[in-house]
Design an enzyme around this catalytic site. Structure first.
Site, PDB file in Angstrom:
ATOM      1  N   GLU A 198      14.972 -27.413  55.034  1.00 30.58           N
ATOM      2  CA  GLU A 198      13.712 -27.736  54.355  1.00 30.58           C
ATOM      3  C   GLU A 198      12.760 -26.541  54.456  1.00 30.58           C
ATOM      4  OE1 GLU A 198      12.089 -31.512  55.605  1.00 30.58           O
ATOM      5  OE2 GLU A 198      14.076 -32.417  55.829  1.00 30.58           O
ATOM      6  N   GLU A 229      15.163 -36.782  62.184  1.00 28.65           N
ATOM      7  CA  GLU A 229      13.972 -36.755  63.041  1.00 28.65           C
ATOM      8  C   GLU A 229      13.967 -37.851  64.105  1.00 28.65           C
ATOM      9  OE1 GLU A 229      10.671 -36.761  60.330  1.00 28.65           O
ATOM     10  OE2 GLU A 229      11.327 -34.928  59.327  1.00 28.65           O
TER      11      GLU A 229
END
Length: 380
Positions: free
Chosen positions: A278, A165
Protein backbone atom coordinates in the site's frame (compact mmCIF):
# COMPACT_ATOMS: atom_id res chain seq x y z
CA UNK A 1 22.43 9.10 -0.11
CA UNK A 2 24.04 8.64 -3.51
CA UNK A 3 25.02 11.61 -5.68
CA UNK A 4 23.27 9.94 -8.61
CA UNK A 5 19.91 9.84 -6.80
CA UNK A 6 20.18 13.49 -5.81
CA UNK A 7 21.14 14.53 -9.35
CA UNK A 8 18.32 12.55 -10.91
CA UNK A 9 15.82 13.98 -8.45
CA UNK A 10 16.88 17.56 -9.27
CA UNK A 11 16.61 16.88 -13.00
CA UNK A 12 13.22 15.22 -12.59
CA UNK A 13 11.87 18.12 -10.54
CA UNK A 14 12.90 20.60 -13.26
CA UNK A 15 11.27 18.49 -15.98
CA UNK A 16 8.10 18.06 -13.93
CA UNK A 17 7.75 21.75 -13.12
CA UNK A 18 8.28 22.66 -16.77
CA UNK A 19 5.54 20.23 -17.83
CA UNK A 20 3.18 21.31 -15.07
CA UNK A 21 3.65 24.97 -15.88
CA UNK A 22 2.58 24.38 -19.47
CA UNK A 23 -0.61 22.59 -18.37
CA UNK A 24 -3.02 25.38 -17.47
CA UNK A 25 -6.09 23.15 -17.40
CA UNK A 26 -6.81 19.56 -16.42
CA UNK A 27 -9.27 18.63 -19.13
CA UNK A 28 -9.07 15.07 -20.46
CA UNK A 29 -7.15 15.95 -23.63
CA UNK A 30 -4.35 17.73 -21.78
CA UNK A 31 -4.34 15.10 -19.03
CA UNK A 32 -3.73 12.42 -21.66
CA UNK A 33 -0.75 14.26 -23.11
CA UNK A 34 0.79 14.80 -19.69
CA UNK A 35 0.21 11.20 -18.68
CA UNK A 36 2.24 9.94 -21.62
CA UNK A 37 5.49 11.76 -20.89
CA UNK A 38 8.66 10.36 -22.41
CA UNK A 39 10.70 7.56 -20.94
CA UNK A 40 10.01 3.92 -20.14
CA UNK A 41 7.00 3.04 -18.06
CA UNK A 42 7.59 1.77 -14.55
CA UNK A 43 5.77 -1.47 -15.43
CA UNK A 44 8.07 -2.16 -18.38
CA UNK A 45 11.21 -1.09 -16.53
CA UNK A 46 10.56 -3.56 -13.70
CA UNK A 47 9.22 -6.38 -15.87
CA UNK A 48 10.58 -9.71 -14.70
CA UNK A 49 11.83 -8.23 -11.41
CA UNK A 50 8.63 -7.69 -9.45
CA UNK A 51 5.06 -6.70 -10.22
CA UNK A 52 4.09 -3.03 -10.13
CA UNK A 53 0.57 -2.38 -8.90
CA UNK A 54 -2.02 0.26 -8.09
CA UNK A 55 -5.10 0.18 -5.88
CA UNK A 56 -8.55 1.19 -7.05
CA UNK A 57 -12.10 -0.09 -7.46
CA UNK A 58 -11.86 -0.16 -11.24
CA UNK A 59 -13.34 0.50 -13.69
CA UNK A 60 -16.50 2.27 -12.46
CA UNK A 61 -16.07 5.96 -11.74
CA UNK A 62 -12.70 6.18 -13.48
CA UNK A 63 -12.20 8.24 -16.62
CA UNK A 64 -10.93 6.80 -19.88
CA UNK A 65 -7.64 8.63 -19.33
CA UNK A 66 -7.27 7.12 -15.86
CA UNK A 67 -7.98 3.61 -17.14
CA UNK A 68 -5.37 4.15 -19.85
CA UNK A 69 -2.94 5.19 -17.13
CA UNK A 70 -3.53 1.89 -15.35
CA UNK A 71 -3.08 -0.13 -18.55
CA UNK A 72 0.15 1.64 -19.44
CA UNK A 73 1.85 1.62 -16.05
CA UNK A 74 0.67 -1.30 -13.89
CA UNK A 75 0.42 -5.07 -14.24
CA UNK A 76 -1.51 -5.85 -11.05
CA UNK A 77 -4.46 -4.16 -9.34
CA UNK A 78 -5.68 -4.35 -5.74
CA UNK A 79 -9.32 -3.42 -5.09
CA UNK A 80 -9.21 -0.54 -2.61
CA UNK A 81 -12.58 -1.12 -0.93
CA UNK A 82 -15.03 -3.24 -2.91
CA UNK A 83 -13.82 -6.63 -1.65
CA UNK A 84 -13.60 -5.68 2.02
CA UNK A 85 -16.12 -7.54 4.20
CA UNK A 86 -18.44 -4.57 4.81
CA UNK A 87 -19.04 -3.55 1.18
CA UNK A 88 -19.09 -7.03 -0.36
CA UNK A 89 -21.00 -8.91 2.38
CA UNK A 90 -23.18 -6.39 4.25
CA UNK A 91 -25.44 -9.01 5.84
CA UNK A 92 -25.35 -12.77 6.23
CA UNK A 93 -27.54 -13.48 3.24
CA UNK A 94 -26.60 -10.46 1.13
CA UNK A 95 -23.62 -10.17 -1.21
CA UNK A 96 -22.62 -7.21 -3.39
CA UNK A 97 -20.58 -8.70 -6.22
CA UNK A 98 -21.25 -6.06 -8.86
CA UNK A 99 -18.08 -4.00 -8.36
CA UNK A 100 -15.74 -6.93 -7.64
CA UNK A 101 -17.07 -8.76 -10.71
CA UNK A 102 -16.55 -5.67 -12.86
CA UNK A 103 -13.00 -5.23 -11.56
CA UNK A 104 -12.00 -8.85 -12.17
CA UNK A 105 -13.57 -8.77 -15.65
CA UNK A 106 -11.87 -5.50 -16.62
CA UNK A 107 -8.48 -6.70 -15.40
CA UNK A 108 -8.81 -9.98 -17.27
CA UNK A 109 -9.73 -8.15 -20.48
CA UNK A 110 -6.66 -5.94 -20.08
CA UNK A 111 -4.24 -8.72 -19.04
CA UNK A 112 -3.74 -7.26 -15.56
CA UNK A 113 -3.48 -9.52 -12.50
CA UNK A 114 -5.62 -8.99 -9.39
CA UNK A 115 -4.61 -9.23 -5.74
CA UNK A 116 -7.63 -9.54 -3.43
CA UNK A 117 -8.01 -7.28 -0.39
CA UNK A 118 -9.03 -8.18 2.31
CA UNK A 119 -10.76 -11.22 3.80
CA UNK A 120 -10.48 -10.63 7.56
CA UNK A 121 -10.12 -7.19 9.17
CA UNK A 122 -11.16 -5.47 12.38
CA UNK A 123 -12.58 -2.53 10.40
CA UNK A 124 -15.21 -2.39 7.62
CA UNK A 125 -16.66 -5.64 8.95
CA UNK A 126 -20.32 -5.60 9.93
CA UNK A 127 -21.46 -6.76 13.37
CA UNK A 128 -23.66 -9.53 12.00
CA UNK A 129 -20.56 -11.75 11.82
CA UNK A 130 -20.47 -11.83 15.63
CA UNK A 131 -24.11 -11.25 16.66
CA UNK A 132 -26.30 -13.87 18.37
CA UNK A 133 -23.80 -16.67 18.05
CA UNK A 134 -21.20 -18.68 19.87
CA UNK A 135 -17.73 -19.67 18.72
CA UNK A 136 -19.08 -22.34 16.39
CA UNK A 137 -21.44 -19.88 14.68
CA UNK A 138 -18.71 -17.25 14.25
CA UNK A 139 -16.42 -19.92 12.76
CA UNK A 140 -19.13 -20.98 10.33
CA UNK A 141 -19.71 -17.37 9.27
CA UNK A 142 -15.99 -16.82 8.80
CA UNK A 143 -15.69 -19.93 6.66
CA UNK A 144 -18.76 -19.07 4.60
CA UNK A 145 -17.47 -15.56 3.94
CA UNK A 146 -14.02 -16.68 2.86
CA UNK A 147 -15.13 -19.77 0.94
CA UNK A 148 -17.76 -17.84 -1.01
CA UNK A 149 -15.56 -14.86 -1.88
CA UNK A 150 -12.35 -16.72 -2.66
CA UNK A 151 -14.22 -19.53 -4.38
CA UNK A 152 -16.08 -17.13 -6.67
CA UNK A 153 -12.79 -15.86 -8.09
CA UNK A 154 -10.80 -19.10 -7.96
CA UNK A 155 -8.20 -19.00 -10.71
CA UNK A 156 -8.97 -15.35 -11.46
CA UNK A 157 -7.34 -13.67 -8.45
CA UNK A 158 -3.60 -14.22 -8.02
CA UNK A 159 -3.47 -13.83 -4.25
CA UNK A 160 -5.24 -12.47 -1.17
CA UNK A 161 -4.58 -10.39 1.91
CA UNK A 162 -6.14 -12.99 4.17
CA UNK A 163 -5.74 -11.24 7.53
CA UNK A 164 -5.21 -7.48 7.73
CA UNK A 165 -3.78 -5.44 10.63
CA UNK A 166 -4.17 -7.98 13.43
CA UNK A 167 -1.33 -6.60 15.60
CA UNK A 168 -1.80 -3.72 18.06
CA UNK A 169 -0.09 -0.39 17.46
CA UNK A 170 2.82 0.67 19.61
CA UNK A 171 4.14 -1.78 22.12
CA UNK A 172 7.24 -2.09 24.29
CA UNK A 173 10.02 -4.53 25.09
CA UNK A 174 7.58 -6.85 26.82
CA UNK A 175 4.86 -6.88 24.18
CA UNK A 176 7.58 -7.40 21.56
CA UNK A 177 8.00 -10.91 22.96
CA UNK A 178 4.35 -11.70 22.17
CA UNK A 179 2.04 -11.56 19.17
CA UNK A 180 0.35 -8.54 20.80
CA UNK A 181 -2.86 -9.09 18.85
CA UNK A 182 -5.64 -6.51 18.74
CA UNK A 183 -8.66 -7.23 20.88
CA UNK A 184 -10.78 -7.15 17.74
CA UNK A 185 -14.23 -8.68 17.33
CA UNK A 186 -12.61 -11.69 15.64
CA UNK A 187 -10.19 -12.06 18.55
CA UNK A 188 -13.06 -11.87 21.03
CA UNK A 189 -15.11 -14.39 19.10
CA UNK A 190 -12.48 -16.98 18.21
CA UNK A 191 -9.24 -16.13 20.01
CA UNK A 192 -5.85 -16.21 18.23
CA UNK A 193 -6.94 -19.21 16.17
CA UNK A 194 -9.01 -16.98 13.89
CA UNK A 195 -5.83 -16.22 11.96
CA UNK A 196 -4.81 -19.77 11.00
CA UNK A 197 -8.47 -20.63 10.43
CA UNK A 198 -8.78 -17.80 7.90
CA UNK A 199 -5.71 -19.03 6.00
CA UNK A 200 -7.00 -22.60 6.09
CA UNK A 201 -10.39 -21.62 4.67
CA UNK A 202 -8.80 -19.46 1.95
CA UNK A 203 -6.43 -22.24 0.91
CA UNK A 204 -9.27 -24.74 0.72
CA UNK A 205 -11.24 -22.36 -1.50
CA UNK A 206 -8.32 -21.75 -3.89
CA UNK A 207 -5.23 -23.91 -3.31
CA UNK A 208 -3.21 -21.96 -5.91
CA UNK A 209 -3.79 -18.47 -4.48
CA UNK A 210 -0.85 -16.72 -2.81
CA UNK A 211 -1.95 -15.93 0.75
CA UNK A 212 -0.62 -12.94 2.70
CA UNK A 213 -0.65 -11.44 6.16
CA UNK A 214 -0.81 -7.64 5.67
CA UNK A 215 -0.10 -4.81 8.16
CA UNK A 216 1.32 -1.31 8.64
CA UNK A 217 4.28 -0.21 10.78
CA UNK A 218 5.48 -3.81 11.04
CA UNK A 219 8.86 -2.94 9.61
CA UNK A 220 10.20 -1.41 12.84
CA UNK A 221 10.20 -1.53 16.63
CA UNK A 222 8.10 -3.73 18.91
CA UNK A 223 5.42 -4.18 16.26
CA UNK A 224 7.99 -5.75 13.93
CA UNK A 225 9.11 -8.11 16.69
CA UNK A 226 5.48 -9.06 17.38
CA UNK A 227 4.95 -9.73 13.68
CA UNK A 228 7.90 -12.12 13.73
CA UNK A 229 6.41 -13.97 16.74
CA UNK A 230 3.07 -14.31 14.93
CA UNK A 231 4.59 -15.38 11.62
CA UNK A 232 6.89 -17.91 13.27
CA UNK A 233 3.81 -19.50 14.84
CA UNK A 234 1.98 -19.68 11.53
CA UNK A 235 4.97 -21.15 9.69
CA UNK A 236 5.72 -23.63 12.50
CA UNK A 237 2.10 -24.82 12.54
CA UNK A 238 2.05 -25.39 8.78
CA UNK A 239 -0.43 -22.62 8.03
CA UNK A 240 -0.60 -22.07 4.23
CA UNK A 241 0.87 -18.56 4.30
CA UNK A 242 2.88 -17.45 1.27
CA UNK A 243 4.01 -13.97 2.20
CA UNK A 244 3.82 -10.86 4.34
CA UNK A 245 2.71 -7.44 3.14
CA UNK A 246 4.44 -4.33 4.46
CA UNK A 247 1.94 -1.58 3.72
CA UNK A 248 4.45 1.27 3.33
CA UNK A 249 2.50 4.37 4.40
CA UNK A 250 5.47 6.69 4.95
CA UNK A 251 6.42 10.36 4.96
CA UNK A 252 9.44 11.87 3.20
CA UNK A 253 10.87 13.09 6.51
CA UNK A 254 10.42 9.78 8.32
CA UNK A 255 11.10 6.78 6.10
CA UNK A 256 12.74 4.04 8.22
CA UNK A 257 15.13 2.81 5.53
CA UNK A 258 17.34 0.68 7.77
CA UNK A 259 14.36 -0.98 9.40
CA UNK A 260 12.74 -1.73 6.03
CA UNK A 261 15.97 -3.31 4.80
CA UNK A 262 16.21 -5.52 7.90
CA UNK A 263 12.51 -6.39 7.97
CA UNK A 264 12.53 -7.74 4.41
CA UNK A 265 15.51 -9.94 5.33
CA UNK A 266 13.80 -11.06 8.55
CA UNK A 267 10.64 -12.15 6.77
CA UNK A 268 12.61 -13.87 4.03
CA UNK A 269 14.45 -15.84 6.74
CA UNK A 270 11.10 -17.43 7.61
CA UNK A 271 10.71 -18.61 4.02
CA UNK A 272 8.11 -15.94 3.22
CA UNK A 273 7.88 -13.68 0.22
CA UNK A 274 7.45 -9.96 0.84
CA UNK A 275 5.28 -7.41 -0.94
CA UNK A 276 5.06 -3.66 -0.44
CA UNK A 277 1.30 -3.55 -0.56
CA UNK A 278 0.00 0.00 0.00
CA UNK A 279 2.89 2.29 -0.86
CA UNK A 280 2.55 6.05 -0.56
CA UNK A 281 5.14 8.58 0.60
CA UNK A 282 3.51 11.81 1.67
CA UNK A 283 5.14 15.20 1.39
CA UNK A 284 3.41 16.32 4.58
CA UNK A 285 1.29 14.65 7.22
CA UNK A 286 1.83 11.72 9.57
CA UNK A 287 3.24 8.32 8.68
CA UNK A 288 1.45 5.09 9.45
CA UNK A 289 -1.56 3.23 8.14
CA UNK A 290 -4.10 4.03 10.83
CA UNK A 291 -7.60 4.97 9.80
CA UNK A 292 -8.02 8.69 10.38
CA UNK A 293 -4.52 9.56 9.21
CA UNK A 294 -5.63 10.29 5.69
CA UNK A 295 -6.39 13.68 4.22
CA UNK A 296 -5.25 16.72 6.17
CA UNK A 297 -7.75 19.31 7.32
CA UNK A 298 -7.94 22.77 5.83
CA UNK A 299 -6.51 24.16 2.64
CA UNK A 300 -3.41 22.37 1.39
CA UNK A 301 -0.63 24.18 -0.44
CA UNK A 302 0.89 22.72 -3.61
CA UNK A 303 4.25 20.98 -3.30
CA UNK A 304 7.38 23.06 -3.76
CA UNK A 305 10.37 22.07 -5.87
CA UNK A 306 12.13 21.03 -2.68
CA UNK A 307 9.13 18.92 -1.63
CA UNK A 308 9.14 17.10 -4.95
CA UNK A 309 12.90 16.58 -4.81
CA UNK A 310 12.69 15.09 -1.31
CA UNK A 311 9.90 12.77 -2.41
CA UNK A 312 11.84 11.65 -5.48
CA UNK A 313 14.88 10.93 -3.31
CA UNK A 314 12.75 8.90 -0.88
CA UNK A 315 11.14 6.78 -3.59
CA UNK A 316 14.50 6.20 -5.32
CA UNK A 317 16.10 5.05 -2.10
CA UNK A 318 13.17 2.77 -1.30
CA UNK A 319 13.28 1.11 -4.71
CA UNK A 320 17.03 0.67 -4.40
CA UNK A 321 16.35 -1.32 -1.20
CA UNK A 322 13.58 -3.29 -2.93
CA UNK A 323 15.97 -4.14 -5.77
CA UNK A 324 18.56 -5.32 -3.26
CA UNK A 325 15.96 -7.86 -2.10
CA UNK A 326 14.47 -8.56 -5.53
CA UNK A 327 14.54 -12.33 -5.02
CA UNK A 328 12.27 -11.90 -1.98
CA UNK A 329 10.01 -9.11 -3.27
CA UNK A 330 6.98 -10.26 -5.25
CA UNK A 331 5.09 -7.01 -5.75
CA UNK A 332 5.16 -3.27 -5.10
CA UNK A 333 1.68 -1.72 -5.13
CA UNK A 334 0.94 2.00 -4.81
CA UNK A 335 -2.14 2.75 -2.73
CA UNK A 336 -4.08 4.68 -5.33
CA UNK A 337 -3.55 5.81 -8.89
CA UNK A 338 -2.75 9.50 -8.55
CA UNK A 339 -2.65 12.23 -5.92
CA UNK A 340 -6.34 12.84 -6.66
CA UNK A 341 -7.13 9.13 -6.21
CA UNK A 342 -5.45 8.72 -2.82
CA UNK A 343 -6.81 8.30 0.71
CA UNK A 344 -4.10 10.86 1.53
CA UNK A 345 -5.27 13.35 -1.05
CA UNK A 346 -3.77 16.73 -0.22
CA UNK A 347 -0.49 15.24 0.98
CA UNK A 348 0.73 14.56 -2.59
CA UNK A 349 1.78 10.96 -1.85
CA UNK A 350 1.93 9.17 -5.21
CA UNK A 351 3.96 9.15 -8.43
CA UNK A 352 1.24 10.75 -10.58
CA UNK A 353 -0.13 14.16 -9.66
CA UNK A 354 -3.82 15.10 -9.59
CA UNK A 355 -3.77 15.75 -13.35
CA UNK A 356 -2.20 12.34 -14.08
CA UNK A 357 1.24 13.79 -14.86
CA UNK A 358 4.31 11.79 -13.95
CA UNK A 359 5.97 13.36 -10.94
CA UNK A 360 9.74 13.51 -10.36
CA UNK A 361 9.45 10.41 -8.18
CA UNK A 362 8.40 8.39 -11.24
CA UNK A 363 11.62 9.11 -13.11
CA UNK A 364 13.67 8.56 -9.96
CA UNK A 365 12.17 5.07 -9.48
CA UNK A 366 12.96 4.07 -13.06
CA UNK A 367 16.46 5.50 -12.76
CA UNK A 368 17.09 3.50 -9.57
CA UNK A 369 16.88 0.41 -11.79
CA UNK A 370 18.56 1.72 -14.93
CA UNK A 371 21.51 3.36 -13.16
CA UNK A 372 22.00 1.40 -9.95
CA UNK A 373 24.25 2.64 -7.19
CA UNK A 374 25.13 -0.30 -4.91
CA UNK A 375 25.99 1.98 -1.99
CA UNK A 376 22.45 3.37 -1.98
CA UNK A 377 21.11 -0.08 -1.10
CA UNK A 378 22.88 0.08 2.27
CA UNK A 379 20.79 2.50 4.36
CA UNK A 380 22.73 4.98 6.47
Amino acid sequence: MSHRIVTLAAWAVLAYLTTAASAQTTDSKKDDGAANQSGPTIKDAYKGIFLIGAAGDLPGGYSADELDLVRQNFNIVTPENCMKPGPVHPSENTWRFERPDALVKWCAENHIAVHGHTLVWHAQTNNWFFRDGDKAVATRRLKDHISTLVGRYKGKIRGWDVVNEAIKDGGNSETAKTENLRNSPWMKALGPDYIPLAFKFAHEADPDAKLYYNDYNIEAGPKHESSMVLLRRLVKDGVPIYGVGIQGHWNTARVPYEAIDRAIADYASLGLKVSITELDVTIRGASGGQLGRGRPRGEVSPPSAEDLKAQANAYAKLFTIFLKHKSQIERVTFWGLSDRRSWRRGQHPLIFDAANHRKPAYAAIVDALQHPKPEAATPR
